[in-house]
Design an enzyme around this catalytic site. Structure first.
Site, PDB file in Angstrom:
ATOM      1  N   ASN A  10       0.817  -1.263  -0.121  1.00  0.00           N
ATOM      2  CA  ASN A  10      -0.075   0.045   0.059  1.00  0.00           C
ATOM      3  C   ASN A  10       0.733   1.363   0.009  1.00  0.00           C
ATOM      4  O   ASN A  10       0.205   2.364  -0.237  1.00  0.00           O
ATOM      5  CB  ASN A  10      -1.166  -0.043   1.174  1.00  0.00           C
ATOM      6  CG  ASN A  10      -1.971  -1.139   1.032  1.00  0.00           C
ATOM      7  OD1 ASN A  10      -2.532  -1.559   0.064  1.00  0.00           O
ATOM      8  ND2 ASN A  10      -1.982  -2.102   2.072  1.00  0.00           N
ATOM      9  N   ARG A  17      -3.083   7.891  -0.274  1.00  0.00           N
ATOM     10  CA  ARG A  17      -3.833   7.155   0.550  1.00  0.00           C
ATOM     11  C   ARG A  17      -3.970   7.965   1.989  1.00  0.00           C
ATOM     12  O   ARG A  17      -2.933   8.181   2.533  1.00  0.00           O
ATOM     13  CB  ARG A  17      -2.801   5.778   0.828  1.00  0.00           C
ATOM     14  CG  ARG A  17      -3.143   5.148   1.671  1.00  0.00           C
ATOM     15  CD  ARG A  17      -1.929   3.964   2.225  1.00  0.00           C
ATOM     16  NE  ARG A  17      -2.118   3.246   3.071  1.00  0.00           N
ATOM     17  CZ  ARG A  17      -1.233   2.463   3.890  1.00  0.00           C
ATOM     18  NH1 ARG A  17       0.100   2.661   3.828  1.00  0.00           N
ATOM     19  NH2 ARG A  17      -1.656   1.495   4.698  1.00  0.00           N
ATOM     20  N   TYR A  22      -0.590   9.952   6.129  1.00  0.00           N
ATOM     21  CA  TYR A  22       0.526   9.441   5.233  1.00  0.00           C
ATOM     22  C   TYR A  22       1.031  10.832   4.446  1.00  0.00           C
ATOM     23  O   TYR A  22       2.107  10.735   3.892  1.00  0.00           O
ATOM     24  CB  TYR A  22       0.450   8.190   4.382  1.00  0.00           C
ATOM     25  CG  TYR A  22       0.223   7.154   5.463  1.00  0.00           C
ATOM     26  CD1 TYR A  22       0.960   6.628   6.205  1.00  0.00           C
ATOM     27  CD2 TYR A  22      -1.143   6.475   5.309  1.00  0.00           C
ATOM     28  CE1 TYR A  22       0.656   5.520   7.105  1.00  0.00           C
ATOM     29  CE2 TYR A  22      -1.547   5.369   5.970  1.00  0.00           C
ATOM     30  CZ  TYR A  22      -0.483   4.852   7.025  1.00  0.00           C
ATOM     31  OH  TYR A  22      -0.762   3.766   7.761  1.00  0.00           O
ATOM     32  N   ASN A  71      10.109  -0.283   5.151  1.00  0.00           N
ATOM     33  CA  ASN A  71       8.867   0.129   5.800  1.00  0.00           C
ATOM     34  C   ASN A  71       7.939  -1.180   5.262  1.00  0.00           C
ATOM     35  O   ASN A  71       7.599  -1.204   4.167  1.00  0.00           O
ATOM     36  CB  ASN A  71       8.242   1.236   5.299  1.00  0.00           C
ATOM     37  CG  ASN A  71       7.091   1.581   5.819  1.00  0.00           C
ATOM     38  OD1 ASN A  71       6.157   0.679   6.461  1.00  0.00           O
ATOM     39  ND2 ASN A  71       6.450   2.978   5.818  1.00  0.00           N
ATOM     40  N   ALA A  74       2.151  -3.174   6.650  1.00  0.00           N
ATOM     41  CA  ALA A  74       1.153  -4.085   7.662  1.00  0.00           C
ATOM     42  C   ALA A  74       1.814  -5.462   7.820  1.00  0.00           C
ATOM     43  O   ALA A  74       1.504  -5.847   8.977  1.00  0.00           O
ATOM     44  CB  ALA A  74      -0.216  -3.979   7.057  1.00  0.00           C
ATOM     45  N   HIS A  77       3.441  -6.075  11.200  1.00  0.00           N
ATOM     46  CA  HIS A  77       2.686  -6.663  12.195  1.00  0.00           C
ATOM     47  C   HIS A  77       2.287  -8.213  12.125  1.00  0.00           C
ATOM     48  O   HIS A  77       1.505  -8.679  13.039  1.00  0.00           O
ATOM     49  CB  HIS A  77       1.458  -5.725  12.706  1.00  0.00           C
ATOM     50  CG  HIS A  77       1.628  -4.225  12.289  1.00  0.00           C
ATOM     51  ND1 HIS A  77       2.543  -3.570  12.969  1.00  0.00           N
ATOM     52  CD2 HIS A  77       1.231  -3.460  11.449  1.00  0.00           C
ATOM     53  CE1 HIS A  77       2.755  -2.243  12.665  1.00  0.00           C
ATOM     54  NE2 HIS A  77       1.678  -2.191  11.735  1.00  0.00           N
ATOM     55  N   ILE A  98       5.917   5.826   8.958  1.00  0.00           N
ATOM     56  CA  ILE A  98       5.766   7.457   8.318  1.00  0.00           C
ATOM     57  C   ILE A  98       5.046   7.737   9.715  1.00  0.00           C
ATOM     58  O   ILE A  98       5.227   8.805  10.355  1.00  0.00           O
ATOM     59  CB  ILE A  98       4.873   7.317   7.200  1.00  0.00           C
ATOM     60  CG1 ILE A  98       5.535   6.860   5.852  1.00  0.00           C
ATOM     61  CG2 ILE A  98       4.224   8.738   7.213  1.00  0.00           C
ATOM     62  CD1 ILE A  98       5.030   6.565   4.783  1.00  0.00           C
ATOM     63  N   SER A  99       3.844   6.956   9.964  1.00  0.00           N
ATOM     64  CA  SER A  99       3.169   7.474  11.288  1.00  0.00           C
ATOM     65  C   SER A  99       3.532   6.681  12.621  1.00  0.00           C
ATOM     66  O   SER A  99       4.564   5.792  12.660  1.00  0.00           O
ATOM     67  CB  SER A  99       1.531   6.633  11.228  1.00  0.00           C
ATOM     68  OG  SER A  99       1.737   5.341  11.067  1.00  0.00           O
ATOM     69  N   ARG A 104      -1.469   4.259  17.702  1.00  0.00           N
ATOM     70  CA  ARG A 104      -2.420   4.096  16.808  1.00  0.00           C
ATOM     71  C   ARG A 104      -2.977   2.757  17.334  1.00  0.00           C
ATOM     72  O   ARG A 104      -2.783   2.511  18.371  1.00  0.00           O
ATOM     73  CB  ARG A 104      -2.005   3.726  15.365  1.00  0.00           C
ATOM     74  CG  ARG A 104      -1.626   5.025  14.600  1.00  0.00           C
ATOM     75  CD  ARG A 104      -0.965   4.965  13.326  1.00  0.00           C
ATOM     76  NE  ARG A 104      -2.210   4.720  12.321  1.00  0.00           N
ATOM     77  CZ  ARG A 104      -2.090   4.317  11.167  1.00  0.00           C
ATOM     78  NH1 ARG A 104      -0.885   4.406  10.693  1.00  0.00           N
ATOM     79  NH2 ARG A 104      -3.001   3.854  10.604  1.00  0.00           N
ATOM     80  N   ARG A 108      -0.906  -2.382  15.841  1.00  0.00           N
ATOM     81  CA  ARG A 108       0.336  -1.977  14.985  1.00  0.00           C
ATOM     82  C   ARG A 108       1.354  -1.770  15.982  1.00  0.00           C
ATOM     83  O   ARG A 108       2.517  -1.363  15.686  1.00  0.00           O
ATOM     84  CB  ARG A 108      -0.074  -0.234  14.486  1.00  0.00           C
ATOM     85  CG  ARG A 108      -1.170  -0.591  13.405  1.00  0.00           C
ATOM     86  CD  ARG A 108      -1.387   0.795  12.693  1.00  0.00           C
ATOM     87  NE  ARG A 108      -2.598   0.868  12.292  1.00  0.00           N
ATOM     88  CZ  ARG A 108      -2.963   0.481  10.793  1.00  0.00           C
ATOM     89  NH1 ARG A 108      -1.985  -0.080  10.155  1.00  0.00           N
ATOM     90  NH2 ARG A 108      -4.057   0.437  10.466  1.00  0.00           N
TER      91      ARG A 108
HETATM   92  C1  DQA Z   1       3.206   2.053   8.185  1.00  0.00           C
HETATM   93  C2  DQA Z   1       2.042   1.621   9.550  1.00  0.00           C
HETATM   94  C3  DQA Z   1       1.362   0.460   9.188  1.00  0.00           C
HETATM   95  O1  DQA Z   1       0.677   0.137  10.458  1.00  0.00           O
HETATM   96  C4  DQA Z   1       0.720   0.421   8.212  1.00  0.00           C
HETATM   97  O2  DQA Z   1       0.010  -0.783   7.738  1.00  0.00           O
HETATM   98  C5  DQA Z   1       1.229   0.973   6.773  1.00  0.00           C
HETATM   99  C6  DQA Z   1       1.936   1.879   7.148  1.00  0.00           C
HETATM  100  C7  DQA Z   1       3.651   3.531   8.249  1.00  0.00           C
HETATM  101  O3  DQA Z   1       4.540   3.893   7.600  1.00  0.00           O
HETATM  102  O4  DQA Z   1       3.208   4.244   9.253  1.00  0.00           O
HETATM  103  O5  DQA Z   1       0.756   0.403   5.786  1.00  0.00           O
HETATM  104  O6  DQA Z   1       4.092   1.174   8.260  1.00  0.00           O
END
Ligand code: DQA
Length: 137
Positions: A10, A17, A22, A71, A74, A77, A98-99, A104, A108
């Protein structure tokens, strides 16, 4: 110095998105600016939505590159297989997000990458990648 930025599922949709989480910049835009700023570094980029392709890429570069900035989206996890791949290679991996995944949902807060990574950087937007790169430099 050879560094790979490896993005998982993603993350090809960055810029479109969930922009509140993000941001509005595409990864290609960000990567171009990073390449300009760090012209001395041989920076490579690969993105896949497929778990096995991420593992193949880790195997491919994991004995020749100086660092991998990962990165895994998901898969962070859920993927024991990506965690095992990191354990099996020689190149150090920095996990980035990124987040701020710890601010969250609880699912996560689990990472199969972190126990095998050199370190974890989360919550600084796209700057998380740059901080990881600085650390390798
Ligand atoms: C992410 C955080 C993950 O939990 C999420 O599934 C993502 C992006 C981030 O960059 O914040 O796809 O890896």
């Amino acid at each position: 110095m050879k560094i790979l930025i490896l993005n998982g599922p993603n993350l090809n949709l960055l810029g479109r998105r969930e922009p509140l989480i993000y941001g509005n910049i595409t990864f290609d835009q960000f990567f171009e600016s990073l390449k300009k700023k760090y012209a001395d570094v041989e920076l490579h980029y690969f993105q896949s939505n497929v778990e096995g392709e991420i593992i193949n890429k880790l195997h491919e570069v994991g004995f020749g590159f100086d660092g991998i900035i990962l990165n895994a989206g998901a898969y962070t996890h859920t993927s024991i297989a990506i965690g095992d791949a990191i354990k099996g290679i020689e190149t150090p991996v920095i996990e980035v997000h990124i987040s701020n995944v710890y601010a969250r949902e609880e699912f996560r807060h689990v990472s199969y990458i972190a126990p095998n990574a050199k370190g974890v950087i989360a919550g600084f937007g796209l700057q998380s990648y740059e901080l990881a790169l600085e650390s390798f430099i």
